[in-house]
Write an enzyme that holds these catalytic residues in place. Sequence first.
Site, PDB file in Angstrom:
ATOM      1  N   ASP A  70     -15.082  29.316   0.463  1.00 10.64           N
ATOM      2  CA  ASP A  70     -14.140  28.636  -0.420  1.00 10.64           C
ATOM      3  C   ASP A  70     -12.743  29.019   0.066  1.00 10.64           C
ATOM      4  O   ASP A  70     -12.317  30.173  -0.097  1.00 10.64           O
ATOM      5  CB  ASP A  70     -14.371  29.117  -1.860  1.00 10.64           C
ATOM      6  CG  ASP A  70     -13.330  28.565  -2.812  1.00 10.64           C
ATOM      7  OD1 ASP A  70     -12.458  27.788  -2.366  1.00 10.64           O
ATOM      8  OD2 ASP A  70     -13.386  28.918  -4.012  1.00 10.64           O
ATOM      9  N   LYS A 111      -1.480  14.079   5.555  1.00  5.13           N
ATOM     10  CA  LYS A 111      -0.736  13.468   4.455  1.00  5.13           C
ATOM     11  C   LYS A 111      -1.661  13.242   3.269  1.00  5.13           C
ATOM     12  O   LYS A 111      -2.856  13.150   3.480  1.00  5.13           O
ATOM     13  CB  LYS A 111      -0.107  12.144   4.909  1.00  5.13           C
ATOM     14  CG  LYS A 111      -1.149  11.046   5.163  1.00  5.13           C
ATOM     15  CD  LYS A 111      -0.588   9.682   4.944  1.00  5.13           C
ATOM     16  CE  LYS A 111      -1.679   8.821   4.414  1.00  5.13           C
ATOM     17  NZ  LYS A 111      -1.943   7.582   4.884  1.00  5.13           N
ATOM     18  N   HIS A 170      -0.181  10.030  11.910  1.00  3.60           N
ATOM     19  CA  HIS A 170      -0.706   9.508  13.177  1.00  3.60           C
ATOM     20  C   HIS A 170       0.129   8.358  13.725  1.00  3.60           C
ATOM     21  O   HIS A 170       0.041   8.039  14.907  1.00  3.60           O
ATOM     22  CB  HIS A 170      -2.194   9.133  13.052  1.00  3.60           C
ATOM     23  CG  HIS A 170      -2.468   7.838  12.361  1.00  3.60           C
ATOM     24  ND1 HIS A 170      -2.434   7.699  11.004  1.00  3.60           N
ATOM     25  CD2 HIS A 170      -2.800   6.616  12.847  1.00  3.60           C
ATOM     26  CE1 HIS A 170      -2.732   6.447  10.669  1.00  3.60           C
ATOM     27  NE2 HIS A 170      -2.956   5.767  11.771  1.00  3.60           N
ATOM     28  N   LYS A 182       1.318   6.529  17.824  1.00  3.26           N
ATOM     29  CA  LYS A 182       1.025   5.144  18.229  1.00  3.26           C
ATOM     30  C   LYS A 182       1.898   4.780  19.418  1.00  3.26           C
ATOM     31  O   LYS A 182       3.109   5.070  19.420  1.00  3.26           O
ATOM     32  CB  LYS A 182       1.303   4.167  17.074  1.00  3.26           C
ATOM     33  CG  LYS A 182       0.190   4.142  16.025  1.00  3.26           C
ATOM     34  CD  LYS A 182       0.382   2.985  15.072  1.00  3.26           C
ATOM     35  CE  LYS A 182      -0.641   3.007  13.960  1.00  3.26           C
ATOM     36  NZ  LYS A 182      -1.956   2.499  14.342  1.00  3.26           N
ATOM     37  N   GLU A 239      -2.511  -5.346   6.297  1.00  2.00           N
ATOM     38  CA  GLU A 239      -3.871  -5.190   6.815  1.00  2.00           C
ATOM     39  C   GLU A 239      -4.849  -6.147   6.142  1.00  2.00           C
ATOM     40  O   GLU A 239      -4.680  -6.500   4.976  1.00  2.00           O
ATOM     41  CB  GLU A 239      -4.356  -3.760   6.567  1.00  2.00           C
ATOM     42  CG  GLU A 239      -3.479  -2.699   7.214  1.00  2.00           C
ATOM     43  CD  GLU A 239      -4.018  -1.304   6.964  1.00  2.00           C
ATOM     44  OE1 GLU A 239      -4.763  -0.822   7.820  1.00  2.00           O
ATOM     45  OE2 GLU A 239      -3.708  -0.723   5.911  1.00  2.00           O
ATOM     46  N   ASP A 242       0.586   5.543   0.255  1.00  2.82           N
ATOM     47  CA  ASP A 242      -0.337   5.568   1.396  1.00  2.82           C
ATOM     48  C   ASP A 242       0.372   5.227   2.708  1.00  2.82           C
ATOM     49  O   ASP A 242       0.100   5.836   3.739  1.00  2.82           O
ATOM     50  CB  ASP A 242      -1.484   4.580   1.138  1.00  2.82           C
ATOM     51  CG  ASP A 242      -2.528   4.586   2.241  1.00  2.82           C
ATOM     52  OD1 ASP A 242      -2.921   5.690   2.665  1.00  2.82           O
ATOM     53  OD2 ASP A 242      -2.967   3.500   2.687  1.00  2.82           O
ATOM     54  N   HIS A 291       4.101   6.763   6.818  1.00  3.46           N
ATOM     55  CA  HIS A 291       4.181   6.141   8.143  1.00  3.46           C
ATOM     56  C   HIS A 291       5.416   5.250   8.352  1.00  3.46           C
ATOM     57  O   HIS A 291       6.109   5.366   9.358  1.00  3.46           O
ATOM     58  CB  HIS A 291       2.944   5.284   8.381  1.00  3.46           C
ATOM     59  CG  HIS A 291       1.653   6.012   8.141  1.00  3.46           C
ATOM     60  ND1 HIS A 291       1.402   7.260   8.650  1.00  3.46           N
ATOM     61  CD2 HIS A 291       0.542   5.661   7.447  1.00  3.46           C
ATOM     62  CE1 HIS A 291       0.177   7.645   8.285  1.00  3.46           C
ATOM     63  NE2 HIS A 291      -0.360   6.694   7.552  1.00  3.46           N
ATOM     64  N   LYS A 299      -3.011  -4.372   1.594  1.00  2.42           N
ATOM     65  CA  LYS A 299      -4.438  -4.454   1.944  1.00  2.42           C
ATOM     66  C   LYS A 299      -4.961  -5.843   1.597  1.00  2.42           C
ATOM     67  O   LYS A 299      -4.389  -6.537   0.749  1.00  2.42           O
ATOM     68  CB  LYS A 299      -5.226  -3.438   1.120  1.00  2.42           C
ATOM     69  CG  LYS A 299      -4.852  -1.988   1.364  1.00  2.42           C
ATOM     70  CD  LYS A 299      -5.516  -1.445   2.589  1.00  2.42           C
ATOM     71  CE  LYS A 299      -5.346   0.051   2.727  1.00  2.42           C
ATOM     72  NZ  LYS A 299      -5.455   0.510   4.105  1.00  2.42           N
TER      73      LYS A 299
END
Length: 479
Positions: free
Chosen positions: A83, A155, A185, A189, A223, A242, A247, A346
């Site tokens: 833990d 994140k 990330h 890119k 997306e 998100d 990003h 999305k």
Amino acid sequence: MTPTCTLVILGASGDLTERLLLPGIGSLLEREPDRALRIVGSDRAPMTDGEFGQLLMRTLTAGGAPEAVARRIADGAAYVCADVTDPSGLREVVGTAAGCAVGRRGSGRRAHQGAADGGGHLVLYFALPPAVTERACAALQEVDLPDRTHLAMEKPFGRDEASARELNERVATLVPEAQVHRVDHFLGKSTVLDLIALRFANRLFQAVWSAEHIESIEIAYDESLALEGRAGYYDHAGALRDMIQSHLLQVLALVAMEPPARITDRDLRDATATVLRATRLWGGGPETASRRARYTAGQIGDRQVPAYVDEDGVDPGRETETLAQVTVEVANPRWAGVPITLRSGKALGVTRKHVVITFADVRHLPDGLTGPDPQDQLVIGLSPDVMELRITTNGTSDPLALEQSVFATTLREAELEAYGEVLTGILDGDPMLTVRGDAAEECWRICDEVLAAWAGGTVPMEEYPAGAAVPRDWGAALD
Ligand SMILES: O=C1O[C@H](COP(=O)(O)O)[C@@H](O)[C@H](O)[C@H]1O
């Protein structure tokens, strides 16, 4: 022989480790099969070293690692069931990784890395939900960490500006800032990195990169993916936290920063943090600067998508947005007056993932040319990696009537996936492609005002059917 880096994955049996982290390392091992790396996994779920080895074999090869290389890593790996929100559990994990007993902080039994572990640095990678990461960091304050310990954190870093600051303060008691890697990330890119060469190695663009010539900027990541079984995370995050808080604000910082004198972690991160500090909501506040919406049932290609509120695991009472747009201004001499729109969503039918630079009209068109003069635009694709220059030329049927011509090119294909690129830096101990603590706080500061307005209900929740384009009146830069 380079020293062996020991990567300790906290949350080793989790989805993030299996889906992104280990395949990312696999892609790196495909490019660098001889890289000296040892992996230690830890989680609360019991697993034998052998079972962890099998997980490594499966995920590293899925990422591209040659079988023999994955075997070498799997054979040298260890797993500790612990833990990690408990200091004694963490001492056991760090002790296994460092190859020596680890005491309480300040106990004088300072852990050291040496021959037993290959002499390289140790990375503690928090592949854990944010609340668990925060508790693990608190527990780490009671662990005598080896000097060369680096921390890598996924994140979201904090939940708002205040919690990000608090976490930064805690992390600062553990290791120096240069040894902290807040993972984003998008910084790995290839077209995001291309922004650096594009802006600073081309006279053509360098000369016009300011409010004097640029009318507006759009940074979008629309997306077609819907929830994909991630309700547990996404329903608490939403599109703004998100994608935009993390990003897209990082991309904005690279688009808008002043030229760094050198491409070093310090110069680059100073430049991006300065831009973020100057960034504020456009116009009168969140009510005019932001939009939010949520998808209803619809069809994307041949996929029937249920309404967001009917997706498994979603709490309809949470009012989570699946499409978010925020317009900001970088209030400095270069950019004041230029609206910069950040958008992500999305379940969209038209997937635009790009930076669009829209140039101002020429001040005067010679008489005799027949307008309208289409606006010149530079489109930098974030996926696929393409670039388009849309400029005005003479017409085909009437040479004096203006029309738009598009020069398009596919950019180099990166050897490494974005995750692999960021992980390379972390395993090399180089923080350049990760987020500095002050920048993480600034990103929250920019978004907190919007999140508060949304929570207060002053910005209406709109709807769009899954499979539709971004609503027309949101003013997307491209049709
Ligand atoms: O971090 C995230 O990024 C992905 C989009 O990035 P990509 O490189 O996978 O295209 C996004 O789908 C996800 O919701 C978000 O958490």
